[in-house]
Design a protein around this motif. Structure first.
Motif, mmCIF file in Angstrom:
data_model
loop_
_atom_site.group_PDB
_atom_site.id
_atom_site.type_symbol
_atom_site.label_atom_id
_atom_site.label_comp_id
_atom_site.label_asym_id
_atom_site.label_seq_id
_atom_site.Cartn_x
_atom_site.Cartn_y
_atom_site.Cartn_z
ATOM 1 N N LYS A 16 1.053 -1.034 0.171
ATOM 2 C CA LYS A 16 -0.105 0.140 -0.195
ATOM 3 C C LYS A 16 1.143 1.419 0.039
ATOM 4 C CE LYS A 16 -3.587 -2.217 2.624
ATOM 5 N NZ LYS A 16 -4.972 -2.606 1.411
ATOM 6 N N LYS A 37 -10.657 -0.342 -5.947
ATOM 7 C CA LYS A 37 -9.286 -1.017 -5.993
ATOM 8 C C LYS A 37 -8.056 -0.153 -5.827
ATOM 9 C CE LYS A 37 -10.162 -3.576 -9.978
ATOM 10 N NZ LYS A 37 -9.884 -4.489 -11.409
ATOM 11 N N LYS A 81 -8.139 -0.490 -1.658
ATOM 12 C CA LYS A 81 -7.112 -0.609 -1.296
ATOM 13 C C LYS A 81 -5.710 -0.840 -1.107
ATOM 14 C CE LYS A 81 -10.632 -4.771 -2.497
ATOM 15 N NZ LYS A 81 -10.167 -6.613 -2.324
ATOM 16 N N LYS A 104 -14.926 -1.008 3.029
ATOM 17 C CA LYS A 104 -13.298 -0.219 2.576
ATOM 18 C C LYS A 104 -13.318 1.111 3.936
ATOM 19 C CE LYS A 104 -9.262 -0.643 2.132
ATOM 20 N NZ LYS A 104 -8.445 -1.534 3.071
ATOM 21 N N ASP A 151 -7.336 -7.382 -7.765
ATOM 22 C CA ASP A 151 -7.526 -7.923 -6.973
ATOM 23 C C ASP A 151 -5.944 -9.402 -6.724
ATOM 24 O OD1 ASP A 151 -9.081 -6.480 -6.713
ATOM 25 O OD2 ASP A 151 -10.347 -7.341 -7.023
ATOM 26 N N ASP A 171 -5.907 -9.317 -1.163
ATOM 27 C CA ASP A 171 -7.092 -8.317 -0.785
ATOM 28 C C ASP A 171 -8.178 -9.291 -0.658
ATOM 29 O OD1 ASP A 171 -5.533 -6.119 -1.540
ATOM 30 O OD2 ASP A 171 -5.569 -6.714 -3.931
ATOM 31 N N GLU A 213 -7.908 -10.258 2.756
ATOM 32 C CA GLU A 213 -8.101 -8.784 3.522
ATOM 33 C C GLU A 213 -9.953 -8.362 3.436
ATOM 34 O OE1 GLU A 213 -7.727 -4.583 2.570
ATOM 35 O OE2 GLU A 213 -5.570 -4.701 3.362
ATOM 36 N N GLU A 214 -10.881 -8.961 1.909
ATOM 37 C CA GLU A 214 -12.087 -8.441 2.516
ATOM 38 C C GLU A 214 -12.769 -9.589 3.241
ATOM 39 O OE1 GLU A 214 -14.725 -9.188 -0.870
ATOM 40 O OE2 GLU A 214 -13.364 -7.916 -1.250
#
Length: 280
Positions: A3, A28, A31, A65, A250, A254, A257-258
């Motif tokens: 990130k 996206k 994230k 998010k 993705d 990711d 994390e979701e």
């Protein structure tokens, strides 16, 4: 995904709940960053056109998010716009790191930044709100038609074409609306002795210095997530416009994390229930 760490991220004019919203692309982007502060500068949820029949999972994921930023300790400011003006009666509502406001003044490395949506400068909004709402519905319909047209063009190996940008460009050139909007914002900011004035509303990403007889100010606009797919970022004492990179994909990280977000954070319904209790 690694990130990007940034000091401030500003997005506006997302229009969740409409066909034109690029929620997947916005997700996206969200994230991909690790901001110290997130500012949502109006028209995030399109309450004007909100319909229970159309609010896809991708749109809900964007809200989740944003909530994840809050639970992670990131200050999130939601500034109201014209499409979510119903929230204005709840201005100054605060819950943890989340705050609902109509405008915001920030200290940015010793300089004052004035942040607000900008619809206050729109004559149509002030005097013919019904016409503005009608125009918004027509705009969303045009975007929907344009999406289908672009699908055909891509199948034919041709470039995408934006009906609405073409129409808006010709109209705005005629009435000089954008320039007047920017000039008005700048003149007021200079009078208030702010260094930066930051708006949304007109879906036109911009960073430029505006000079008048009374002084100068840096005008910034975060654009939108309907056509421009842009955000404002502040890092290392520099403002920049982020333009969505369509190559972002993705990753497995990711997805994990979701799933973790869904298990560990307040869901959207719980947040609204708590919100109703707070303002009751």
């Amino acid at each position: 995904m690694i990130k990007r760490e940034i000091d401030i991220a500003i997005i506006s004019d997302v229009h969740l709940g409409t066909y034109g919203c690029h929620a997947k692309e916005l997700l996206k982007y969200l994230k991909s960053i690790k901001p110290k502060m997130l500012i949502l500068n109006g028209d995030i949820i399109d309450i004007w056109q909100f319909s229970k029949s159309y609010f896809p999972e991708e749109h809900t994921k964007v809200i989740r998010k944003i909530l994840k930023f809050v639970t992670d300790g990131v200050p999130v400011y939601y500034l109201t716009g014209n499409h979510d003006e119903m929230l204005r009666k709840f201005a100054d509502f605060k819950m943890g790191g989340f705050q609902l406001l109509n405008k915001l003044v920030l200290d940015v490395d010793g300089k004052k930044a004035w942040v607000f949506h900008g619809d206050v400068f729109d004559v149509t909004m002030q005097h013919s709100k019904w016409l503005a709402k009608l125009g918004a519905i027509g705009y969303d319909t045009l975007i929907h038609i344009n999406s289908f047209t672009n699908w055909i063009l891509l199948k034919m190996g041709k470039k995408k074409y934006s009906f609405s940008q073409k129409i808006k460009a010709s109209v705005k050139e005629a009435v000089k609306f954008i320039n007047e909007f920017e000039q008005t914002a700048a003149e007021l900011a200079i009078e208030k002795q702010y260094s930066f004035v930051i708006c949304g509303h007109i879906h036109q990403p911009e960073i430029r210095e505006i000079i008048t007889e009374k002084g100068s100010v840096t005008y910034l606009n975060s654009g939108d997530w309907v056509e421009s797919l842009t955000a404002l970022e502040y890092n290392n004492q520099v403002w920049s416009i982020y333009k969505h990179d369509t190559s972002l994909i993705d990753s497995e990280e990711d997805s994990l994390e979701e799933k973790e977000d869904l298990n560990n954070m307040l869901n959207v319904k719980e947040l609204f229930e708590k919100f109703k209790q707070e303002v009751a």
